[in-house]
Design a protein around this motif. Structure first.
Motif, mmCIF file in Angstrom:
data_model
loop_
_atom_site.group_PDB
_atom_site.id
_atom_site.type_symbol
_atom_site.label_atom_id
_atom_site.label_comp_id
_atom_site.label_asym_id
_atom_site.label_seq_id
_atom_site.Cartn_x
_atom_site.Cartn_y
_atom_site.Cartn_z
ATOM 1 N N UNK A 104 0.182 -7.169 -0.855
ATOM 2 C CA UNK A 104 0.975 -6.762 0.291
ATOM 3 C C UNK A 104 1.479 -5.312 0.226
ATOM 4 N N UNK A 105 1.810 -4.861 -0.960
ATOM 5 C CA UNK A 105 2.466 -3.554 -1.090
ATOM 6 C C UNK A 105 1.538 -2.475 -1.610
ATOM 7 N N UNK A 106 0.770 -2.777 -2.632
ATOM 8 C CA UNK A 106 -0.051 -1.739 -3.252
ATOM 9 C C UNK A 106 -1.017 -1.087 -2.251
ATOM 10 N N UNK A 107 -1.694 -1.835 -1.368
ATOM 11 C CA UNK A 107 -2.603 -1.165 -0.416
ATOM 12 C C UNK A 107 -1.890 -0.122 0.445
ATOM 13 N N UNK A 108 -0.655 -0.396 0.839
ATOM 14 C CA UNK A 108 0.087 0.573 1.648
ATOM 15 C C UNK A 108 0.473 1.798 0.832
ATOM 16 N N UNK A 109 0.832 1.574 -0.429
ATOM 17 C CA UNK A 109 1.159 2.713 -1.287
ATOM 18 C C UNK A 109 -0.074 3.578 -1.539
ATOM 19 N N UNK A 110 -1.222 2.928 -1.690
ATOM 20 C CA UNK A 110 -2.463 3.687 -1.890
ATOM 21 C C UNK A 110 -2.760 4.574 -0.693
ATOM 22 N N UNK A 111 -2.633 4.002 0.508
ATOM 23 C CA UNK A 111 -2.937 4.772 1.724
ATOM 24 C C UNK A 111 -1.920 5.880 1.955
ATOM 25 N N UNK A 115 -3.515 8.386 -1.917
ATOM 26 C CA UNK A 115 -4.603 9.150 -1.307
ATOM 27 C C UNK A 115 -4.156 10.547 -0.877
ATOM 28 N N UNK A 116 -2.858 10.740 -0.706
ATOM 29 C CA UNK A 116 -2.331 12.052 -0.316
ATOM 30 C C UNK A 116 -1.902 12.884 -1.520
ATOM 31 N N UNK A 117 -2.104 12.364 -2.717
ATOM 32 C CA UNK A 117 -1.798 13.124 -3.921
ATOM 33 C C UNK A 117 -0.349 13.106 -4.340
ATOM 34 N N UNK A 118 0.457 12.269 -3.703
ATOM 35 C CA UNK A 118 1.893 12.223 -4.014
ATOM 36 C C UNK A 118 2.182 11.286 -5.181
#
Length: 251
Positions: A104-111, A115-118
């Motif tokens: 539920x959470x990790x996919x949103x953090x990845x996107x 993926x933005x380098x933060x």
């Protein structure tokens, strides 16, 4: 006289026994280290379901910040090695709340952040539910040897499995590795049973025990703790705050 090398099974038994003793000894420090309170009555179940995330955790402890490995070749990490924010995740493949976070959470953090380098996410194997958890952790490391750790992670957490039911028997782990696209299954089997796998899992686990972690999942976001599979917004707020602090510090 040359000392004999312990067998993998003996190493696992020793690791389990020591881990149990350390977990018992450090339960009180969990509350002090990870949620800043003096209440040592946090249970594994309470922490996993409810979790804690202080609204104003204060400055990050430098010793906790130093736990980020930032190894660009680490197959159990995702994101830029020089990302301003590192989230260390202590998880068990048999933990249902770790699975909830993964789905539920990790996919949103990845996107939104990786993926933005933060953000960089560094996985730590933290098997707390016995032999099957240990075997699954070793299998994850073995999949990582062939650059398929995160694919294996997604396969394992993609299905809810009854804990300590045989779901992580060796050949079932091989089947999961096959589904995850691990190309050399013979090498996977060998790595799964290797002393090197045991040492890698022990390294991660002892790091967590040294902090007093007694439940999964547990996280450090630039040295600031979060316990449990909390709402995604909790993690987003923590990453945003850590990124602002890193920018202000010129990192």
């Amino acid at each position: 006289m040359t000392a004999s090398t312990p067998s993998p099974s003996r190493r696992r038994r020793t690791y389990t026994a020591v881990a149990v003793l350390l977990a018992a000894a450090l339960t009180a420090s969990l509350a002090l280290t990870l949620d800043g309170s003096g209440d040592g009555n946090t249970t594994r179940r309470d922490a996993a379901t409810a979790g804690t995330a202080p609204a104003d955790p204060g400055p990050a402890d430098e010793s906790l910040l130093a736990l980020a490995r930032r190894d660009a070749s680490d197959p159990l990490a995702v994101g830029r090695a020089d990302a301003p924010v590192v989230m260390i995740e202590y998880s068990d493949f048999q933990c249902p709340f770790c699975g909830r976070f993964a789905r539920e959470t990790k996919p949103r953090l990845l996107r939104s952040y990786v993926e933005k380098g933060v953000l960089r996410i560094e996985w730590r194997n933290y098997p707390v539910f016995g032999e099957e958890s240990d075997r699954a952790a070793r299998a994850g490391w073995a999949a990582g040897r062939q650059k398929r750790f995160w694919e294996f992670h997604d396969v394992v957490y993609g299905t809810e499995r009854e804990r300590n039911s045989g779901a992580f028997a060796a050949e079932k782990l091989v089947a999961m590795a096959r589904e995850a696209g691990v190309p050399d299954l013979d090498a996977f089997r060998a790595d799964l049973e290797s002393d090197e796998a045991g040492a890698a899992v022990e390294r991660d686990a002892y790091e967590g025990y040294g902090l007093g972690v007694s439940s999964t999942p547990a996280f450090l976001v630039n040295g600031r703790p979060i316990l449990g599979a909390q709402p995604t917004e909790t993690f987003e707020a923590a990453v945003d705050a850590a990124a602002r602090a890193a920018e202000a510090a010129g990192k």
